[in-house]
Design an enzyme around this catalytic site. Structure first.
Site, mmCIF file in Angstrom:
data_model
loop_
_atom_site.group_PDB
_atom_site.id
_atom_site.type_symbol
_atom_site.label_atom_id
_atom_site.label_comp_id
_atom_site.label_asym_id
_atom_site.label_seq_id
_atom_site.Cartn_x
_atom_site.Cartn_y
_atom_site.Cartn_z
ATOM 1 N N GLU A 1 -9.306 5.267 6.171
ATOM 2 C CA GLU A 1 -9.358 5.907 5.111
ATOM 3 C C GLU A 1 -10.663 5.836 4.608
ATOM 4 O O GLU A 1 -11.006 6.034 3.247
ATOM 5 C CB GLU A 1 -8.437 5.432 4.119
ATOM 6 C CG GLU A 1 -6.948 5.111 4.462
ATOM 7 C CD GLU A 1 -6.172 6.266 4.874
ATOM 8 O OE1 GLU A 1 -5.938 7.004 3.769
ATOM 9 O OE2 GLU A 1 -5.882 6.866 5.691
ATOM 10 N N VAL B 1 0.950 -1.177 0.042
ATOM 11 C CA VAL B 1 0.037 -0.052 0.131
ATOM 12 C C VAL B 1 0.957 1.303 0.039
ATOM 13 O O VAL B 1 1.887 1.326 0.819
ATOM 14 C CB VAL B 1 -1.013 0.150 1.088
ATOM 15 C CG1 VAL B 1 -0.111 -0.007 2.427
ATOM 16 C CG2 VAL B 1 -1.970 1.174 1.031
ATOM 17 N N PHE B 2 0.599 2.101 -0.867
ATOM 18 C CA PHE B 2 1.232 3.483 -0.911
ATOM 19 C C PHE B 2 0.612 4.606 0.018
ATOM 20 O O PHE B 2 -0.428 4.820 -0.092
ATOM 21 C CB PHE B 2 1.132 3.916 -2.335
ATOM 22 C CG PHE B 2 2.028 5.267 -2.665
ATOM 23 C CD1 PHE B 2 3.460 4.989 -2.629
ATOM 24 C CD2 PHE B 2 1.331 6.395 -3.060
ATOM 25 C CE1 PHE B 2 4.274 6.331 -2.779
ATOM 26 C CE2 PHE B 2 2.084 7.429 -3.093
ATOM 27 C CZ PHE B 2 3.441 7.692 -3.000
ATOM 28 N N GLY B 3 1.682 4.986 0.917
ATOM 29 C CA GLY B 3 1.299 6.083 1.462
ATOM 30 C C GLY B 3 1.597 7.553 1.170
ATOM 31 O O GLY B 3 2.884 7.637 0.987
ATOM 32 N N TYR B 4 0.883 8.355 1.132
ATOM 33 C CA TYR B 4 1.320 9.778 0.660
ATOM 34 C C TYR B 4 0.769 10.919 1.538
ATOM 35 O O TYR B 4 1.279 11.979 1.330
ATOM 36 C CB TYR B 4 0.966 10.214 -0.934
ATOM 37 C CG TYR B 4 -0.677 10.140 -1.068
ATOM 38 C CD1 TYR B 4 -1.531 11.079 -0.553
ATOM 39 C CD2 TYR B 4 -1.187 8.645 -1.225
ATOM 40 C CE1 TYR B 4 -2.971 11.027 -0.820
ATOM 41 C CE2 TYR B 4 -2.738 8.954 -1.335
ATOM 42 C CZ TYR B 4 -3.684 9.912 -1.185
ATOM 43 O OH TYR B 4 -4.806 9.879 -1.182
ATOM 44 N N GLY B 5 0.137 10.604 2.614
ATOM 45 C CA GLY B 5 -0.475 11.602 3.780
ATOM 46 C C GLY B 5 0.139 11.238 4.812
ATOM 47 O O GLY B 5 1.321 10.798 5.236
#
Length: 252
Positions: free
Chosen positions: A87, A5-9
């Site tokens: 989310e 999973v990509f986290g950007y926040g």
């Protein structure tokens, strides 16, 4: 099985789940925008926070962290259920290619999950849409919820992006730190760009600082100035400035 999973926040600095591997890198053709409402973490239904989501933008690059979860179906199911609860404002799960620094042509990981939101106010009740920078800053400066205030979310994201660059760049940084009891004031410094920062995050964070009446972060070589509306005798107590070998920020 395994999933990424990509986290950007906030996932970048506070994933909140057990993971087996964390990799710093970026995805292509997406950019951060602060167009999503948060009413249960850092805001309320009456005064929603603004948090970031992703917007398709050809040629853009979004830095963040990819987290790997291994350990069988039960662990993966529990992690995904946690992420879906956390989310909940994001109504889409998209699979993207993830790249590591040094190789912009060949994905390091494919099929990475990223939570995004539909940019449509009719179908997505959490979508706020774009707004003038000054309006977003005022909203972020005042919103607060059970998990904390909105401004800290922006400041911590700013710091996380700087730390990503600092950890992968050998260029030394120059820092002038302003001592204060609030860690986000200590984030005011002169710095050398590493190429990993998000200009939108920096610009918005500085605008929030102006609303709060504190100094702003500026690139090395530019003149340090106070916001035009700030009186010379600020409410912030005068502190000694210390020259440090690299940029450091204090947690609360």
């Amino acid at each position: 099985m395994v999933f990424w999973v990509f986290g950007y926040g906030s996932l970048v600095w506070n994933p909140g789940f057990e993971y087996d591997e964390k990799v710093i890198g970026f995805i292509k053709d997406y950019k951060r925008v602060f167009d999503l409402a948060c009413i249960d973490h850092r805001g309320t239904p009456e005064n929603p926070a603004r948090t970031c989501t992703l917007e398709r933008n050809e040629g853009a690059v979004c830095w963040g962290a990819a987290f790997c979860v291994r350990g069988g179906p039960q662990k993966e199911k529990a992690t995904m259920e946690y992420l879906e609860r956390r989310e909940c404002e994001y109504d889409q799960k998209t699979r993207v290619d993830f790249y590591k620094e040094g190789d912009t042509t060949q994905p390091a990981i494919t099929g990475v999950i990223v939570f995004t939101s539909t940019p449509d106010k009719e179908t997505n009740k959490y979508y706020l849409g774009p707004a003038p920078l000054e309006d977003m800053a005022r909203q972020i400066a005042t919103a607060c919820g059970p998990c904390g205030n909105n401004r800290d979310y922006v400041f911590m994201l700013e710091k996380a992006m700087y730390d990503i660059g600092k950890s992968s760049c050998s260029t030394p940084s120059l820092c002038i730190r302003l001592w204060s009891s609030f860690w986000y004031v200590t984030l005011t410094f002169l710095y050398l760009r590493t190429g990993h920062e998000d200009d939108m995050v920096i610009e918005l964070a500085n605008e929030v600082r102006k609303v709060l009446g504190i100094f702003v972060m500026i690139p090395l070589g530019k003149k340090l100035v106070r916001p035009s509306h700030m009186p010379l005798k600020s409410r912030i107590q005068s502190r000694q400035l210390h020259l440090l070998p690299e940029a450091v920020a204090m947690d609360s």
